[in-house]
Design an enzyme around this catalytic site. Sequence first.
Site, PDB file in Angstrom:
ATOM      1  CB  THR A  13       9.696   1.632  -7.398  1.00 38.61           C
ATOM      2  OG1 THR A  13       9.340   2.818  -8.065  1.00 38.61           O
ATOM      3  CG2 THR A  13      11.127   1.519  -7.203  1.00 38.61           C
ATOM      4  CG  ASP A  57       4.489   5.477 -12.285  1.00 39.31           C
ATOM      5  OD1 ASP A  57       5.785   5.552 -12.376  1.00 39.31           O
ATOM      6  OD2 ASP A  57       3.662   5.859 -11.672  1.00 39.31           O
ATOM      7  CB  SER A  59       1.234   8.477 -12.064  1.00 34.27           C
ATOM      8  OG  SER A  59       2.253   8.924 -11.201  1.00 34.27           O
ATOM      9  CB  THR A 165      -1.278  11.701   3.505  1.00 31.53           C
ATOM     10  OG1 THR A 165      -1.302  12.202   2.347  1.00 31.53           O
ATOM     11  CG2 THR A 165      -0.255  12.094   4.663  1.00 31.53           C
ATOM     12  CD  GLN A 276      -5.518  24.931   2.171  1.00 28.00           C
ATOM     13  OE1 GLN A 276      -4.300  25.467   2.304  1.00 28.00           O
ATOM     14  NE2 GLN A 276      -6.416  25.294   1.323  1.00 28.00           N
TER      15      GLN A 276
HETATM   16  N1  ASP Z   1       6.204   6.427  -9.456  1.00 30.83           N
HETATM   17  C1  ASP Z   1       6.106   5.091  -8.701  1.00 30.83           C
HETATM   18  C2  ASP Z   1       4.980   4.521  -8.500  1.00 30.83           C
HETATM   19  O1  ASP Z   1       4.077   5.323  -7.777  1.00 30.83           O
HETATM   20  C3  ASP Z   1       6.742   5.141  -7.254  1.00 30.83           C
HETATM   21  C4  ASP Z   1       6.920   4.009  -6.673  1.00 30.83           C
HETATM   22  O2  ASP Z   1       6.757   2.868  -7.000  1.00 30.83           O
HETATM   23  O3  ASP Z   1       7.190   4.150  -5.515  1.00 30.83           O
HETATM   24  O4  ASP Z   1       4.434   3.889  -9.419  1.00 30.83           O
END
Ligand code: ASP
Length: 339
Positions: A13, A57, A59, A165, A276
Site C-alpha cells: 500500500t 502485494d 501476500s 507480528t 499460541q
Molecule cells: N495488502 C497490502 C500488502 O501487504 C497491505 C499493506 O500494504 O499494508 O501488500
Amino acid sequence: MTPNILLIYTGGTIGMVKDYDTGALRSFNFDNLLLKIPELRHLDCEISAVSFETPLDSSNMNPEFWTQICEFIQEGYDRYDGFVVLHGSDTMSYTASGLSFMLENLAKPVIFTGSQLPIGDLRTDAKENLITAIQLAGLRKRNRPMIQEVALYFEYKLYRANRTTKISAEQFEAFDSPNYLPLLTSGVHLQINEEALLRPAKRVFKVHTNLVKDIMLIKLFPGMCQNVFEHMLSLDGLKGVVLETYGSGNATTAPWFISALKDAIKRGISIVNITQCNTGSVKMGNYETSVELKKIGIINGGNMTPEAAVAKMMYLLGQQLGPKAFKTVYETSLRGELS
Ligand code: ASP
C-alpha cells in the site's frame, strides 16, 4: 558525512497513489520520489531508490523475493550507510524475520516500513513512516550506524524485526513486539533504547540464500483429529514443522499424537514447539501435558513469534546441520529473536 540511504521498494500500500479521477489505486513511481515528497529534501541524507520490477502485494511474497531484497543489499552494502525496505504490511514480519537470518553479521541498518493508507492519500500514515525510517537508517554514533540490525518502523515505534507480528488490519498501530521492548520511540524527540539494540560480532558480512521451504506451521486446536494430523506429518518431502501449542508449550497427551510426532522425528523431521499465546515462553516439562514432548526431542522455540520460527526453520534447514546440532542452534538466539 551525509549518509547514503538506499530505498528498496517491493510493493504494498505504501507505494500506491490514488488516481483522483478514477478513484483507483496505482503504483507510485519511486524515480521521482523527491518531487512527490519534497519533505525528504530536508533530511540530511542522500537517497537513492530501486524497485521490484513488478511491485507486489505482500501476500505474494516468498523466499525467492526475500533473496531479491538481499541481493539489493549485498550489491549496495559498501556504497550505502543504510537501507529502507518498503513492503506491504501483511507479511512484512515474515520477510523482515527472514532477512534477519539471511543477513549474517549485518553492521548496517535495514529498516522495513510500510503503511495502512497509500502515500497519496490525504490521511496517509505513509509519509511519517517513510521519513522517520529514512532518518533512522541514517542515524550515526561515533562514526558508526546506530542501528545495526534488521528492524521494522511503524507508527512511531522501531522494533527488532524478528520480534514483530502484525496485529491490526485497521489501526495505524499495526504491529507489536510482544516479547521485546521497542528499540526506539519517536515523539518530539527520538528516544532510543540503546541497551535493546543488537551489536553484531565484528565478522565479515555474509548473505545466506539457501532456504528450505518444505515445512509446515500447524496450530493445534481441541478436536484436531488423528487422521488429519498423521497425514500432515507423513507428507512426502516434509522437513520441518513449527507446532503452535497451548500456553507454556502444552498439547494433548493422546498416545496417537505423541507417536505421530515421535515417528516424524525418527524420519528426520525437525519439530519446533512455540506457543499460541502472544506473550510468554514455551517451558516444556512444566506441565504433564508437555513432559512427553520434551522427552521425544521436540525443539523448544521459547518466545519466538510464528514469523520468526518459520523463517529460522527455513534458514537452518538450509545450513545442513545434523539433528543434534540443529536442535542446539535452533534453541540459541542467533539474531536476538528469542530470550
Ligand atoms: N495488502 C497490502 C500488502 O501487504 C497491505 C499493506 O500494504 O499494508 O501488500
